[in-house]
Motif scaffolding. Structure first.
Motif, PDB file in Angstrom:
ATOM      1  N   LEU A 188       0.937  -0.935   0.185  1.00 51.15           N
ATOM      2  CA  LEU A 188       0.111   0.063   0.071  1.00 51.15           C
ATOM      3  C   LEU A 188       0.541   0.952  -0.267  1.00 51.15           C
ATOM      4  N   VAL A 189       0.690   2.253  -0.510  1.00 56.25           N
ATOM      5  CA  VAL A 189       0.855   3.559  -0.584  1.00 56.25           C
ATOM      6  C   VAL A 189      -0.034   4.153  -1.291  1.00 56.25           C
ATOM      7  N   LEU A 190       0.040   4.838   0.868  1.00 50.32           N
ATOM      8  CA  LEU A 190      -1.343   6.164   0.574  1.00 50.32           C
ATOM      9  C   LEU A 190      -0.193   7.107   1.213  1.00 50.32           C
ATOM     10  N   PRO A 191      -1.519   7.932   0.307  1.00 48.57           N
ATOM     11  CA  PRO A 191      -1.344   9.939   0.561  1.00 48.57           C
ATOM     12  C   PRO A 191      -2.094   9.911   1.891  1.00 48.57           C
ATOM     13  N   GLY A 192      -1.144  11.027   2.247  1.00 48.22           N
ATOM     14  CA  GLY A 192      -1.724  11.687   4.298  1.00 48.22           C
ATOM     15  C   GLY A 192      -3.787  11.892   3.706  1.00 48.22           C
ATOM     16  N   ARG A 193      -4.077  11.676   2.253  1.00 50.86           N
ATOM     17  CA  ARG A 193      -5.458  12.241   2.294  1.00 50.86           C
ATOM     18  C   ARG A 193      -6.516  10.981   2.886  1.00 50.86           C
ATOM     19  N   SER A 198       3.322   2.095   2.809  1.00 51.91           N
ATOM     20  CA  SER A 198       4.444   3.598   3.053  1.00 51.91           C
ATOM     21  C   SER A 198       2.907   4.805   2.171  1.00 51.91           C
ATOM     22  N   THR A 199       3.763   5.770   2.748  1.00 51.55           N
ATOM     23  CA  THR A 199       2.821   7.003   2.687  1.00 51.55           C
ATOM     24  C   THR A 199       3.085   7.109   1.461  1.00 51.55           C
ATOM     25  N   GLY A 200       2.680   8.504   0.501  1.00 50.91           N
ATOM     26  CA  GLY A 200       3.641   8.670  -1.096  1.00 50.91           C
ATOM     27  C   GLY A 200       2.122   9.876  -1.625  1.00 50.91           C
ATOM     28  N   GLU A 201       2.111  10.212  -2.736  1.00 54.47           N
ATOM     29  CA  GLU A 201       1.495  11.015  -3.489  1.00 54.47           C
ATOM     30  C   GLU A 201       0.395  10.995  -3.768  1.00 54.47           C
ATOM     31  N   GLU A 202      -0.062   9.323  -4.547  1.00 54.21           N
ATOM     32  CA  GLU A 202      -0.836   8.971  -5.488  1.00 54.21           C
ATOM     33  C   GLU A 202      -1.412   7.404  -4.806  1.00 54.21           C
TER      34      GLU A 202
END
Length: 226
Positions: A12-17, A46-50
């Motif tokens: 999973l790549v999760l943006p803050g929103r 992890s976090t990311g833009e998309e």
């Protein structure tokens, strides 16, 4: 075709929103995995833009079912008539919302499809060829035809039994023949499969025919620039 998933690896790549929805995503993956008896054994978050959700399924197969296995004399069958997802998309794009129970069901089929896992598992041993209808009935029939070196002869009367006719009598056949993302199973077998709908026969020749007339396979085509 024919594989049974046992383990899942989830990335999973999760943006803050979307961080507040992480638990809901995990619950959804768990719920779907339980339907086939699979378990999540690892992955990465992890976090990311998309937003990105990537799932690798690991399993086993007793009898691989190839597109190249169709035999002359086989019955062409589907787990159910396709087209609901395309109809649901059309309603979402063109209307304020669904107006009937049937329209609500096809919108749901587009947004949150139910997969008939148990029905699929039960046919593994008696199918000669199989493909999931993800790009459209005609184009996926053509893939079996090409791989097996046979003609797929479809019966219009049987295909026209679709209840989608109640939504739009002018466009329902387009949805059935070329609509994608249906998550239905298209198979050929020398036996009538319980719960499946027979829509044609495998005969000598090549190509896809509808009531004796050759049709140009159409549906969703994947393109890669390389």
């Amino acid at each position: 075709m024919g594989g049974i998933p046992k383990f899942l690896i989830v990335t999973l790549v999760l943006p803050g929103r979307h961080l507040d929805g992480a638990l809901d995503i995990a619950k959804g993956i768990l719920e779907e995995a339980r339907k086939v008896g699979a378990i999540v054994i690892g992955g990465d978050i992890s976090t990311g833009e998309e937003l990105s959700i990537s799932i690798t399924a690991i399993g086993d197969v007793k009898k691989p079912i190839l597109r190249s296995g169709a035999k002359v004399g086989d019955r062409i069958q589907v787990s159910s008539l396709p087209g609901a997802s395309a109809a649901g998309l059309a309603i979402l794009q063109e209307k304020q919302g669904p107006n009937s129970e049937l329209e609500k069901s096809v919108v749901l089929a587009h947004k949150a499809p139910e997969i008939e896992y148990r029905k699929f598992e039960g046919v593994i041993d008696i199918c000669n060829s199989a493909i999931d209808i993800s790009d459209g009935l005609l184009i996926d029939c053509s893939r079996i035809s090409s791989a097996s070196g046979v003609k797929m002869e479809l019966n219009l009367e049987k295909i026209a039994q679709s209840e989608l006719k109640e939504i739009d009598s002018n466009r329902y056949m387009e949805w059935v023949l070329t609509g994608g993302e249906d998550h239905k199973l298209l198979v050929t077998s020398n036996r009538q499969i319980l719960g499946f709908i027979e829509i044609g026969k495998v005969v000598e020749g090549s190509g896809v025919y509808l009531d004796g007339a050759e049709v140009k396979p159409s549906g969703y085509l994947h393109h890669w620039d390389g």
